[in-house]
Design a protein around this motif. Structure first.
Motif, mmCIF file in Angstrom:
data_model
loop_
_atom_site.group_PDB
_atom_site.id
_atom_site.type_symbol
_atom_site.label_atom_id
_atom_site.label_comp_id
_atom_site.label_asym_id
_atom_site.label_seq_id
_atom_site.Cartn_x
_atom_site.Cartn_y
_atom_site.Cartn_z
ATOM 1 N N GLU A 63 -5.236 -0.409 4.143
ATOM 2 C CA GLU A 63 -6.351 -1.085 3.349
ATOM 3 C C GLU A 63 -6.006 -2.360 3.508
ATOM 4 O OE1 GLU A 63 -8.138 -1.243 -0.941
ATOM 5 O OE2 GLU A 63 -7.531 0.616 -0.379
ATOM 6 N N ARG A 77 2.389 1.940 -3.441
ATOM 7 C CA ARG A 77 1.334 2.635 -4.471
ATOM 8 C C ARG A 77 1.064 4.063 -3.933
ATOM 9 N NH1 ARG A 77 -3.535 -1.815 -3.193
ATOM 10 N NH2 ARG A 77 -2.948 -3.577 -4.374
ATOM 11 N N ARG A 78 1.194 4.347 -2.778
ATOM 12 C CA ARG A 78 0.861 5.604 -2.206
ATOM 13 C C ARG A 78 2.183 6.537 -2.729
ATOM 14 N NH1 ARG A 78 -1.625 7.300 3.390
ATOM 15 N NH2 ARG A 78 -1.520 9.619 3.191
ATOM 16 N N ASN A 132 0.727 -1.102 -0.156
ATOM 17 C CA ASN A 132 -0.073 -0.007 0.134
ATOM 18 C C ASN A 132 0.728 1.241 0.126
ATOM 19 O OD1 ASN A 132 -2.463 -1.581 0.120
ATOM 20 N ND2 ASN A 132 -2.535 -1.403 2.279
ATOM 21 N N LEU A 133 1.862 1.141 0.606
ATOM 22 C CA LEU A 133 2.638 2.241 0.821
ATOM 23 C C LEU A 133 3.591 2.578 -0.401
ATOM 24 C CD1 LEU A 133 4.606 2.267 4.237
ATOM 25 C CD2 LEU A 133 2.478 3.933 3.593
ATOM 26 N N ASP A 159 -0.413 6.276 -6.525
ATOM 27 C CA ASP A 159 -1.738 6.641 -6.125
ATOM 28 C C ASP A 159 -1.678 7.300 -4.500
ATOM 29 O OD1 ASP A 159 -4.379 6.340 -5.203
ATOM 30 O OD2 ASP A 159 -4.461 4.081 -5.347
ATOM 31 N N PRO A 160 -1.621 8.475 -4.673
ATOM 32 C CA PRO A 160 -1.230 9.175 -3.320
ATOM 33 C C PRO A 160 -2.499 9.358 -2.413
ATOM 34 C CG PRO A 160 -1.639 10.970 -5.094
ATOM 35 C CD PRO A 160 -1.445 9.570 -5.756
ATOM 36 N N SER A 161 -3.587 8.722 -3.019
ATOM 37 C CA SER A 161 -4.741 8.484 -1.978
ATOM 38 C C SER A 161 -5.050 7.050 -1.347
ATOM 39 C CB SER A 161 -6.365 8.716 -2.737
ATOM 40 O OG SER A 161 -6.357 7.878 -3.757
ATOM 41 N N GLN A 162 -3.959 6.225 -1.656
ATOM 42 C CA GLN A 162 -3.949 4.676 -1.155
ATOM 43 C C GLN A 162 -3.790 4.885 0.476
ATOM 44 O OE1 GLN A 162 -4.063 1.616 -2.799
ATOM 45 N NE2 GLN A 162 -4.567 0.978 -0.650
ATOM 46 N N ASP A 163 -4.803 4.286 0.984
ATOM 47 C CA ASP A 163 -4.745 4.075 2.530
ATOM 48 C C ASP A 163 -3.612 3.069 2.916
ATOM 49 O OD1 ASP A 163 -5.132 3.546 5.156
ATOM 50 O OD2 ASP A 163 -7.141 2.886 5.082
ATOM 51 N N PRO A 164 -2.441 3.265 3.569
ATOM 52 C CA PRO A 164 -1.432 2.273 3.811
ATOM 53 C C PRO A 164 -2.099 1.267 4.539
ATOM 54 C CG PRO A 164 -1.040 4.743 4.794
ATOM 55 C CD PRO A 164 -2.467 4.578 4.022
#
Length: 195
Positions: A155, A143-144, A140-141, A148-153
């Motif tokens: 999730e 991606r973020r 997730n990080l 994808d800066p909106s990705q919840d770490p």
């Protein structure tokens, strides 16, 4: 039963109940596949290090393609760059290699007797939880920090950890039990000395 726990965890959302059940089945199959590779490697004469290397390489191969596809789709939409794609591939390959970590203790287990096998299952379950937490947050990080800066770490982390505990516990107990029934290795006969 597991189904009752799932229904309680997602009481108003049957779709989530089904999703978790499918995730659990996938988690069990994945753990069995990685463990099965270790068994095959052992039958072919590989020691614990060779078995762990095979699991790590397989984990890398399993983790990277889905994320590579995901970042490629983002790239096609103009939301990612080639640099992002390379970073995602490298990061997820490294994260996939972590699949071997929970198996280290189980492959080297000398447990004998049912209580020891159950304890080994709990040990692998705990290690699977840590590995899945690290892998999911890392994914997730990645991606973020790339596309994808909106990705919840966090999730999917809770679900991944529950599945890891169940699949790791079952596999750790079973594999330890299988190892515990194998006859101890015999020493090769000494070569006669020439007089």
């Amino acid at each position: 039963s597991v189904q009752r726990v799932v229904e309680q965890a997602f009481p108003n959302d049957p779709a989530r109940q089904f999703e978790f059940s499918q995730t659990l089945v996938q988690g069990l199959a994945s753990t069995m596949a990685f463990g099965g590779q270790a068994v095959v490697a052992q039958l072919l004469g590989a020691g614990p290090r060779g078995q762990l290397a095979l699991i790590a390489l397989s984990g890398m191969a399993a983790q990277a393609p889905d994320e590579f596809q995901r970042v490629t789709e983002a790239m096609n939409r103009g939301n990612a760059t080639e640099r992002d794609r390379i970073l995602v591939l490298l990061a997820n390959s490294a994260l996939g290699g972590l699949e071997a970590v929970p198996f280290a203790g189980t492959l080297n287990s000398t447990a004998r007797g049912l209580p020891a096998h159950i304890a080994q299952g709990f040990h692998q379950g705990r290690e699977e939880i840590v590995q899945e937490f690290t892998q999911q947050v890392g994914q997730n990080l990645t991606r973020r920090l790339t596309y994808d800066p909106s990705q919840d770490p966090y999730e999917g982390v809770g679900e991944a950890m529950v599945v890891a505990a169940i699949s790791g516990g079952i596999f750790g107990t079973a594999f330890s039990g299988l190892q515990g029934t194998a006859p101890p290795p015999t020493a090769a006969p000494a070569a006669p000395e020439d007089a």
